[in-house]
Design an enzyme around this catalytic site. Structure first.
Site, mmCIF file in Angstrom:
data_model
loop_
_atom_site.group_PDB
_atom_site.id
_atom_site.type_symbol
_atom_site.label_atom_id
_atom_site.label_comp_id
_atom_site.label_asym_id
_atom_site.label_seq_id
_atom_site.Cartn_x
_atom_site.Cartn_y
_atom_site.Cartn_z
ATOM 1 N N LYS A 1 4.877 2.221 8.586
ATOM 2 C CA LYS A 1 3.663 3.411 8.921
ATOM 3 C C LYS A 1 2.517 2.608 9.134
ATOM 4 O O LYS A 1 1.604 2.718 10.038
ATOM 5 C CB LYS A 1 3.476 4.396 7.541
ATOM 6 C CG LYS A 1 2.422 5.595 8.057
ATOM 7 C CD LYS A 1 2.282 6.212 6.792
ATOM 8 C CE LYS A 1 3.634 6.869 6.387
ATOM 9 N NZ LYS A 1 3.235 7.695 5.150
ATOM 10 N N THR B 1 -4.799 12.867 5.834
ATOM 11 C CA THR B 1 -3.652 13.008 6.218
ATOM 12 C C THR B 1 -3.366 13.893 7.157
ATOM 13 O O THR B 1 -2.711 13.809 8.525
ATOM 14 C CB THR B 1 -2.800 13.012 5.133
ATOM 15 O OG1 THR B 1 -2.981 11.964 4.352
ATOM 16 C CG2 THR B 1 -1.199 12.898 5.292
ATOM 17 N N LYS C 1 0.822 -1.261 -0.070
ATOM 18 C CA LYS C 1 0.023 -0.077 -0.042
ATOM 19 C C LYS C 1 0.733 1.104 -0.007
ATOM 20 O O LYS C 1 1.918 1.252 0.787
ATOM 21 C CB LYS C 1 -0.928 -0.009 1.233
ATOM 22 C CG LYS C 1 -1.650 1.110 1.462
ATOM 23 C CD LYS C 1 -3.090 0.670 0.711
ATOM 24 C CE LYS C 1 -3.993 2.060 0.581
ATOM 25 N NZ LYS C 1 -3.712 2.750 -0.487
ATOM 26 N N LYS D 1 5.048 2.083 -2.846
ATOM 27 C CA LYS D 1 5.073 3.527 -3.389
ATOM 28 C C LYS D 1 5.300 3.538 -4.787
ATOM 29 O O LYS D 1 6.025 2.704 -5.443
ATOM 30 C CB LYS D 1 6.481 4.176 -2.585
ATOM 31 C CG LYS D 1 6.086 5.913 -2.745
ATOM 32 C CD LYS D 1 4.875 6.016 -1.781
ATOM 33 C CE LYS D 1 4.872 7.543 -1.670
ATOM 34 N NZ LYS D 1 4.144 7.923 -0.523
ATOM 35 N N SER E 1 -7.651 5.469 3.907
ATOM 36 C CA SER E 1 -7.584 4.719 2.783
ATOM 37 C C SER E 1 -7.785 3.371 3.222
ATOM 38 O O SER E 1 -8.480 2.382 2.531
ATOM 39 C CB SER E 1 -5.947 4.512 2.208
ATOM 40 O OG SER E 1 -5.997 5.517 1.291
ATOM 41 N N ASN F 1 -1.824 19.675 -0.232
ATOM 42 C CA ASN F 1 -2.822 18.789 0.574
ATOM 43 C C ASN F 1 -2.693 18.740 2.068
ATOM 44 O O ASN F 1 -3.674 19.344 2.696
ATOM 45 C CB ASN F 1 -3.099 17.332 -0.017
ATOM 46 C CG ASN F 1 -4.231 16.518 0.542
ATOM 47 O OD1 ASN F 1 -3.658 15.990 1.812
ATOM 48 N ND2 ASN F 1 -5.226 16.480 0.229
HETATM 49 P P1 NAD Z 1 1.055 18.154 -2.440
HETATM 50 O O1 NAD Z 1 1.544 17.998 -3.983
HETATM 51 O O2 NAD Z 1 -0.512 18.423 -2.401
HETATM 52 O O3 NAD Z 1 1.785 19.586 -1.832
HETATM 53 C C1 NAD Z 1 3.207 19.593 -1.833
HETATM 54 C C2 NAD Z 1 3.641 21.081 -1.202
HETATM 55 O O4 NAD Z 1 4.918 21.174 -0.712
HETATM 56 C C3 NAD Z 1 3.146 21.979 -2.436
HETATM 57 O O5 NAD Z 1 2.596 23.142 -1.627
HETATM 58 C C4 NAD Z 1 4.611 22.548 -2.916
HETATM 59 O O6 NAD Z 1 4.597 23.679 -3.389
HETATM 60 C C5 NAD Z 1 5.410 22.310 -1.337
HETATM 61 N N1 NAD Z 1 6.670 22.027 -1.677
HETATM 62 C C6 NAD Z 1 7.517 21.285 -2.460
HETATM 63 N N2 NAD Z 1 8.841 21.447 -2.330
HETATM 64 C C7 NAD Z 1 8.924 22.339 -1.578
HETATM 65 C C8 NAD Z 1 9.925 23.063 -0.771
HETATM 66 N N3 NAD Z 1 11.272 22.854 -1.013
HETATM 67 N N4 NAD Z 1 9.786 24.198 0.156
HETATM 68 C C9 NAD Z 1 8.530 24.617 0.322
HETATM 69 N N5 NAD Z 1 7.518 23.931 -0.184
HETATM 70 C C10 NAD Z 1 7.701 22.963 -1.001
HETATM 71 O O7 NAD Z 1 1.449 17.037 -1.655
HETATM 72 P P2 NAD Z 1 1.017 16.580 -0.492
HETATM 73 O O8 NAD Z 1 0.057 15.435 -0.572
HETATM 74 O O9 NAD Z 1 0.373 17.561 0.493
HETATM 75 O O10 NAD Z 1 2.304 15.790 0.215
HETATM 76 C C11 NAD Z 1 3.086 16.500 1.030
HETATM 77 C C12 NAD Z 1 4.177 15.754 1.814
HETATM 78 O O11 NAD Z 1 3.026 14.851 2.655
HETATM 79 C C13 NAD Z 1 4.882 14.429 1.169
HETATM 80 O O12 NAD Z 1 6.020 14.404 1.799
HETATM 81 C C14 NAD Z 1 4.063 13.535 1.095
HETATM 82 O O13 NAD Z 1 4.775 11.982 0.772
HETATM 83 C C15 NAD Z 1 3.440 13.406 2.342
HETATM 84 N N6 NAD Z 1 2.157 12.572 2.570
HETATM 85 C C16 NAD Z 1 0.976 12.989 1.932
HETATM 86 C C17 NAD Z 1 0.042 12.209 2.019
HETATM 87 C C18 NAD Z 1 -1.263 12.274 1.220
HETATM 88 O O14 NAD Z 1 -2.367 11.747 1.626
HETATM 89 N N7 NAD Z 1 -1.449 13.341 0.330
HETATM 90 C C19 NAD Z 1 -0.051 10.890 3.068
HETATM 91 C C20 NAD Z 1 1.044 10.917 3.893
HETATM 92 C C21 NAD Z 1 2.163 11.614 3.618
#
Ligand code: NAD
Length: 422
Positions: free
Chosen positions: A98, A194, A74, A110, A353, A225
């Site tokens: 996790k 999340t 997953k 992944k 999920s 997100n």
């Molecule tokens: P997303 O694409 O919706 O948002 C990512 C954000 O990070 C954007 O606003 C982008 O501009 C910003 N960003 C990227 N690089 C950056 C930097 N160097 N400095 C500042 N801002 C930066 O992605 P998301 O889904 O919100 O995921 C964010 C993190 O959370 C990731 O590490 C992802 O693996 C983790 N995560 C997400 C989920 C999920 O359900 N979406 C679940 C668990 C973990």
């Protein structure tokens, strides 16, 4: 100082190092490390896509299936120009741990495509998503491997991918992806899950630190997100959001930023910078902010030792995966910062999920209040398991080490009863 650490740090080696350390701390045999140091399977594929100009472009895609001792693989799918096999493998390792921390019956996986989705039209993005599934369908399935959204992917992309999978299989098999739109088997509350989970984890951390959230200030790195909803839930709990940034820049206002208005500003202008009443700030300034809580919600390897030395916050709630380097961790720990590790703090996504997958399997859907209540209970349980385990460990053990050991115990025991070692 802008943070440029990512190039120097191999995230896969970091993830392997965390597993190695947990194996040593639990005094488990090397066989356990051998099983967990790398994914069971890594698929790397060329994904040919017809672009709008009629030309073919081949993108590189990955799916890493790390370990399935506790259930099907997953983990999310990331679209990013810099993603590679090592990053995908690292993220798949973290997913295994996790799911074990959250006690959901899944293993770790992944997926990724090397692409800047902003350079593609909507139709090109759809063709890319469908072609990815064409390449990977043989290794996916509701009982085999279940992807979900991650950085730069969303419910629409999950809809295209699920639809493509169902066409290949010639029947509706909605449980193959999670994070889908509601009209095709999605789960209410998945989009916010999340960040909601991160909020609960931070709230519990504040409680054990005797901090009143209503009197706290917070900074959030990343405004996608996870970052946006984390800021929103903290704000709704009375916490003042003083700084936020994303790839386009940052916004700082000591009097507090309104997360919803800031999101509208970002939607209109493409950036959080220039939000009325705010000043610009860099990532380095965000991490050095005089505030109580920091939520990293962007990418890996942001909190290096240099950055950690500047941190004034008392709690870090890792919404992002792998935002703190091992050396950064040491510095934070020495300073008494309570870091709620990613494999706990962002597990709300995989928890909901799991709810989505259960509902797809049953074809019976629960109301939102039930999802939120179950998520809250599972996050609080996970936090208390890890926090108590951490308190029982020898002095100096971090919450991250405790989380890895807690998960490893479950994984090692399951592998042992299945006869994989011992
Ligand atoms: P997303 O694409 O919706 O948002 C990512 C954000 O990070 C954007 O606003 C982008 O501009 C910003 N960003 C990227 N690089 C950056 C930097 N160097 N400095 C500042 N801002 C930066 O992605 P998301 O889904 O919100 O995921 C964010 C993190 O959370 C990731 O590490 C992802 O693996 C983790 N995560 C997400 C989920 C999920 O359900 N979406 C679940 C668990 C973990």
């Amino acid at each position: 100082m802008e943070i440029q650490a990512k190039e120097k740090i191999n995230t896969y080696q970091v993830a392997q190092g965390r597993v190695r350390r947990a194996v040593e701390q639990l005094e488990l045999p090397d066989d356990v490390y051998e099983w967990l140091k790398s994914p069971d399977c890594l698929v790397e594929c060329g994904i040919p896509v017809e672009m709008d100009n009629g030309k073919i472009r081949v993108f590189t895609g990955y799916r890493a299936q790390h370990n399935n001792v506790l259930g099907p693989y997953k983990g999310g799918i990331r679209f990013h120009p810099d993603v590679d096999a090592d990053e995908t493998k690292a993220l798949s390792i973290w997913m295994t741990f996790k799911c074990a921390v959250a006690r959901v019956p899944f293993g770790g996986g992944k997926g990724a495509i090397q692409v800047n989705p902003r350079e593609l039209s909507l139709k090109e993005l759809e063709r890319l998503s469908r072609q990815y599934v064409q390449a990977l369908a043989p290794v996916l399935g509701p009982e085999k491997d279940i992807p979900a959204p991650d950085v730069n992917t969303n419910a629409q992309i999950m809809a295209w991918m699920t639809d493509e999978y169902c066409k290949i299989r010639q029947h509706n098999d909605f449980g193959v992806f999670t994070g889908k739109p509601l009209d095709m088997g999605g789960c209410v509350g998945r989009e916010t899950a999340t960040a909601r989970g991160t909020f609960y984890a931070v709230r519990e951390a504040a409680r054990v630190k005797n901090l009143d959230l209503e009197k706290c200030t917070a900074a959030v790195q990343g405004y996608g997100n996870v970052g946006y909803y984390a800021a929103l839930f903290l704000h709704q709990a009375g916490c003042r959001i003083v700084a936020v940034n994303d790839t386009s820049g940052g916004a700082y206002n000591p009097a507090g930023l309104d997360p919803v208005a800031l999101k509208e500003h970002k939607n209109e202008t493409g950036s959080v910078t220039g939000f009325p009443g705010s000043e610009k700030l860099t990532t380095a300034e965000l991490y050095a902010m005089d505030c109580d809580i920091i939520v990293p919600a962007a990418l890996e390897n942001q909190i290096t030792p240099e950055v950690a030395r500047t941190v004034q916050a008392r709690i870090i709630g890792e919404g992002a995966n792998g935002p703190t380097t091992p050396e950064g961790d040491k510095v934070l720990n020495e300073k008494g910062v309570l870091t709620v590790p990613d494999i706990l703090a962002n597990s709300g996504g995989v928890i909901v999920s799991y709810f989505e997958w259960v509902q797809n399997n049953y074809n019976y859907y629960w109301p939102e209040a039930q999802i939120e209540d179950r998520l809250q209970r599972k996050m609080m349980e996970a936090f208390s398991h890890i926090y108590n385990y951490h308190c029982d460990c020898s002095e100096g053990t971090t919450m991250r080490e405790a989380a890895f050991m807690y998960a490893l115990k479950r994984l090692a025991e399951a592998m042992k009863v299945r006869g994989w070692w011992g």
